[in-house]
Every structure is written in structure tokens, then in C-alpha cells.
Design an enzyme around this catalytic site. Structure first.
Site, short mmCIF file in Angstrom:
data_model
loop_
_atom_site.label_atom_id
_atom_site.label_comp_id
_atom_site.label_asym_id
_atom_site.label_seq_id
_atom_site.Cartn_x
_atom_site.Cartn_y
_atom_site.Cartn_z
N THR A 1 0.81 -1.23 0.00
CA THR A 1 0.00 0.00 0.00
C THR A 1 0.84 1.27 0.00
O THR A 1 0.30 2.35 -0.26
CB THR A 1 -0.94 0.03 1.22
OG1 THR A 1 -0.16 -0.08 2.42
CG2 THR A 1 -1.93 -1.11 1.16
N THR B 1 -1.81 -7.08 -1.30
CA THR B 1 -2.67 -6.60 -0.22
C THR B 1 -4.13 -6.76 -0.64
O THR B 1 -4.45 -6.89 -1.82
CB THR B 1 -2.43 -5.11 0.07
OG1 THR B 1 -2.70 -4.34 -1.12
CG2 THR B 1 -0.99 -4.85 0.49
N ASP C 1 -24.24 -4.54 6.38
CA ASP C 1 -23.51 -4.43 5.11
C ASP C 1 -24.53 -4.17 4.00
O ASP C 1 -24.95 -5.09 3.30
CB ASP C 1 -22.72 -5.71 4.82
CG ASP C 1 -21.71 -5.53 3.69
OD1 ASP C 1 -22.04 -4.82 2.72
OD2 ASP C 1 -20.61 -6.09 3.78
N ARG D 1 -9.67 0.55 7.39
CA ARG D 1 -8.88 1.69 6.95
C ARG D 1 -9.03 2.80 7.98
O ARG D 1 -10.10 3.00 8.54
CB ARG D 1 -9.34 2.19 5.57
CG ARG D 1 -8.90 1.29 4.41
CD ARG D 1 -7.40 1.40 4.20
NE ARG D 1 -6.93 0.60 3.08
CZ ARG D 1 -6.44 -0.63 3.20
NH1 ARG D 1 -6.40 -1.21 4.40
NH2 ARG D 1 -5.97 -1.28 2.14
N ASP E 1 -6.05 -0.68 14.82
CA ASP E 1 -4.86 -1.13 14.10
C ASP E 1 -4.57 -0.22 12.93
O ASP E 1 -3.46 -0.25 12.39
CB ASP E 1 -5.07 -2.57 13.61
CG ASP E 1 -3.86 -3.10 12.86
OD1 ASP E 1 -2.78 -3.16 13.48
OD2 ASP E 1 -4.00 -3.46 11.67
N GLU F 1 -1.66 7.93 8.81
CA GLU F 1 -0.50 7.06 9.06
C GLU F 1 0.70 7.55 8.24
O GLU F 1 0.54 7.94 7.09
CB GLU F 1 -0.82 5.62 8.64
CG GLU F 1 -1.81 4.90 9.50
CD GLU F 1 -2.08 3.47 9.02
OE1 GLU F 1 -1.29 2.95 8.19
OE2 GLU F 1 -3.08 2.89 9.45
N HIS G 1 -0.86 -1.11 12.16
CA HIS G 1 -1.41 -1.60 10.89
C HIS G 1 -0.84 -2.98 10.55
O HIS G 1 -0.38 -3.23 9.43
CB HIS G 1 -1.09 -0.60 9.77
CG HIS G 1 -2.01 -0.73 8.59
ND1 HIS G 1 -2.30 0.32 7.75
CD2 HIS G 1 -2.70 -1.79 8.09
CE1 HIS G 1 -3.11 -0.08 6.78
NE2 HIS G 1 -3.37 -1.36 6.96
N GLY H 1 -3.33 -7.84 9.74
CA GLY H 1 -3.26 -8.85 8.69
C GLY H 1 -1.88 -9.41 8.46
O GLY H 1 -1.66 -10.15 7.49
N TYR H 2 -0.93 -9.10 9.35
CA TYR H 2 0.46 -9.47 9.11
C TYR H 2 0.81 -10.82 9.74
O TYR H 2 1.65 -10.91 10.63
CB TYR H 2 1.38 -8.39 9.68
CG TYR H 2 1.66 -7.25 8.73
CD1 TYR H 2 0.72 -6.86 7.79
CD2 TYR H 2 2.85 -6.55 8.78
CE1 TYR H 2 0.96 -5.82 6.93
CE2 TYR H 2 3.11 -5.50 7.92
CZ TYR H 2 2.16 -5.14 6.99
OH TYR H 2 2.41 -4.11 6.13
#
Length: 345
Positions: free
Chosen positions: A46, A67, A147, A218, A242, A247, A264, A267-268
Site C-alpha cells: 500500500t 494486499t 452491510d 482503513r 490497528d 499514518e 497496521h 493482517g500481518y
């Protein structure tokens, strides 16, 4: 063939060396038009903005971002320039679900939230949100899902996703009924379902149950200044972030105030990174008609990893939070040199 690659994408080098004559690894934010001018493909994260300024006049045929998100790619320009592009939807969904599970367990252990008596509102039920839904149900929580775009499509989704018209509630109901609200939506700034500042001043004023707020989607989905005021006014019990507005320049007062703040990295996981690598390799091989060099596998768990059956054995977000709170200026360094965790045994 020449490929330019973000040097923070792990595990992928051996396979790329099998495919390309030249592979150049560079810091994602430092990749320039001169670097990609004679490249055939670009593999990024990103931090690389892929637009005409970077790609105009280059030989690049394919841009792949390892990503889920692709708001750093100017898709209109890509179409105009005839450059193919791809992202990796769902690659780290299980990793973010792991982050949520561990966070919820910590809220129970450290903050006294009784999960089996609590209602969680999941805003966004795509690849990640649907995994979070499964985790929350397994923990015994009552789950509400909001949603609106997915609700319209739900009659066509089939039973495999377990969704139908009755599966969804409005954001108003989330605001009224939930003890935890977690966001899993893409960032969109315009249109009927825009998510920029979805959680804004008015959202926080409408909350009824004084919930915990979690954002791993985000940073701009949650108005960070409005969240800080909501915490100070007692409208929100606590928060887990997160992702952040601006940022890596964080709202330091907000970071200090919240229960968990991480750089952030939800997802790592090694598993999620490997998923993205394999998706990128697959697209690269298809686009350039190359033989696939085979699957990348995640590394084994470290020796001595405890096995009590608790998700916190494999990951504890408080550790990452403590590091970030101790030195927020290292946000990018923590992210770029993150010791990738495993999701499962």
C-alpha cells in the site's frame, strides 16, 4: 523479463528468481518512475502509489499489490493506459480474524467484557467480516451484521455463505444494540455507501450501549478526533485501533487513551503473506504465460510455542500495542520489520 518489487514482501524472492531475468527490490515508498521505466511488472504494497506519475511512459504491463486494499492504485489510469492490475482479496482475512479473536479474549480478560452476554456489531461482511462473524459466534457472542451493499446481493450469494435477506441489520440497529462494534469495510469517499468517516461525531452521539470500538479496516473509516472526544465524553467504553488517519503520523492522545493500538499489522501473519505471494505468482504466470514454479509455504512455528488451545498462545496484540505506545515514532519500522506470526499450528 524485469520485475520491480517492494522489498518488504516476504517469502517471494526464490519464486521470482525462477521467473524473471532481473528482479529489483526497493522500499515501497521509494519506488520512482525511473525505477519502473523499463520494468515489465511491478509488485507492491500500500505504500506505493501506482498512477500516471509513476507509470506514465513505462513498459509496465502488470501491477500486482500483495494486499487486500487497492486504494493506492489509480484504477482509472490503469484502464486508460492498458495496464493490467490485481490485488489479493481475502489473503489475510484469517489473520485479521485472529487479531479480532485475541482482542475479544483480552477485552474479556483485562476489561471484564462477558463475551457470552455481549452483542457484537460487524460493519462489513466480506472476506474479513465473514471470518470475524464465525469467530464471534464460536466465542458465544450474539452477532449483528451491517452491510447494505451485500444485503442487496444476498439472494444471489447461495447457502455456502450462510447469508440471506434476514442476515443484515441497519447501522442504526448496530448503534442501538451493540456492546462491541468492529469495522471491516473498504475505504470509499463518494456514493451512497461511502465509508469515509462512517464513524463520525454523529455516529458516536447516537450510540446507546457505550460500546467498545474496533477498527482494522482503513484509518479514515473512523474519525479519529471524533473517537477521542467520544472516549473523553464516555460515549465509547474503550477502543482498539490497528489503522489510523494520517499514518504514520498518529493522534498521540488517542493512542495513549485506547486499550490497544497497533501499527497496521492485524493482517500481518506469515500465513496471510504466503497467501498473497501465491496469488501474485499465479497472476504473474498467467499474464506472462510462464510455468508456475510451485506453492510457497509458511515457516514452522518457533520451538517451545505453548499449546493450551487458547488463541493468545500464538498472538497477543497487547505486546504490539505496548511497543507502539512506548515509541510511536517507530510506526513504520514496526510495520516494515514485523516478526510475522502464525495463525495456526
Amino acid at each position: 523479463m524485469k520485475i520491480v518489487v517492494d522489498d518488504k514482501i516476504p517469502y517471494i524472492r526464490e519464486k521470482l528468481d525462477m521467473l524473471a531475468d532481473e528482479v529489483v527490490y526497493l522500499g515501497g515508498a521509494a519506488i520512482t518512475a525511473a525505477d519502473v521505466k523499463d520494468a515489465d511488472a511491478l509488485i507492491v504494497r500500500t505504500r506505493t502509489h501506482c498512477d500516471e506519475a509513476l507509470l506514465g511512459g513505462s513498459k509496465v504491463q502488470l501491477v500486482a499489490t500483495a494486499t487486500i486494499g487497492f486504494d493506492h492504485i489509480d484504477t482509472d489510469y490503469m484502464q486508460q493506459a492498458g495496464i493490467a492490475w490485481t490485488n489479493c482479496p481475502g489473503c489475510n482475512a484469517a489473520s485479521v480474524a485472529q487479531y479480532l479473536e485475541c482482542t475479544l479474549l483480552l477485552l474479556e480478560r483485562e476489561r471484564g467484557l462477558k463475551l457470552k452476554d455481549a452483542t457484537i456489531g460487524i460493519v462489513g461482511c466480506g472476506h474479513v467480516g465473514s471470518r470475524v462473524k464465525t469467530v464471534a459466534q464460536r466465542l458465544g457472542m450474539h452477532v449483528l451484521v451491517c452491510d447494505p451493499p451485500l444485503a442487496i446481493l444476498s439472494p444471489k450469494l447461495g447457502d455456502d455463505r450462510g447469508l440471506n435477506e434476514q442476515s443484515f441489520v441497519s447501522l442504526d440497529e448496530i448503534e442501538r444494540c451493540c456492546d462491541v462494534i468492529t469495522f471491516h469495510v473498504p475505504l470509499t469517499r463518494e456514493g451512497e455507501y461511502a465509508t469515509w468517516h462512517l464513524a463520525d461525531e454523529a455516529f458516536f452521539q447516537r450510540l446507546v450501549r457505550v460500546p467498545y470500538i474496533i477498527n482494522t479496516s482503513r484509518g479514515e473509516v473512523v474519525d479519529n478526533q471524533a473517537l477521542l472526544r467520544a472516549l473523553q465524553q464516555g460515549l465509547v467504553r474503550d477502543a482498539v485501533l490497528d489503522v489510523w488517519e494520517n499514518e504514520p503520523h498518529l493522534n498521540l492522545d488517542l493512542l495513549e487513551r485506547i486499550f490497544i493500538g497497533t501499527p497496521h499489522i492485524a493482517g500481518y501473519s506469515a500465513d496471510g503473506k504466503v497467501n498473497a505471494d501465491n496469488m501474485v505468482i499465479d497472476v504473474l504466470c498467467r499474464h506472462f504465460h510462464l510455468p508456475n514454479p510451485g506453492r510457497i509455504m509458511p515457516p514452522p512455528l518457533p520451538d517451545g510455542t505453548p499449546d493450551t488451545g487458547c488463541a493468545l498462545d500464538l498472538y497477543n496484540p497487547l505486546i504490539d500495542s505496548q511497543k507502539l505506545k512506548a515509541d510511536p515514532s517507530q510506526f513504520e519500522a514496526f510495520r516494515n520489520h514485523y516478526p510475522l506470526r502464525r495463525e495456526q499450528r
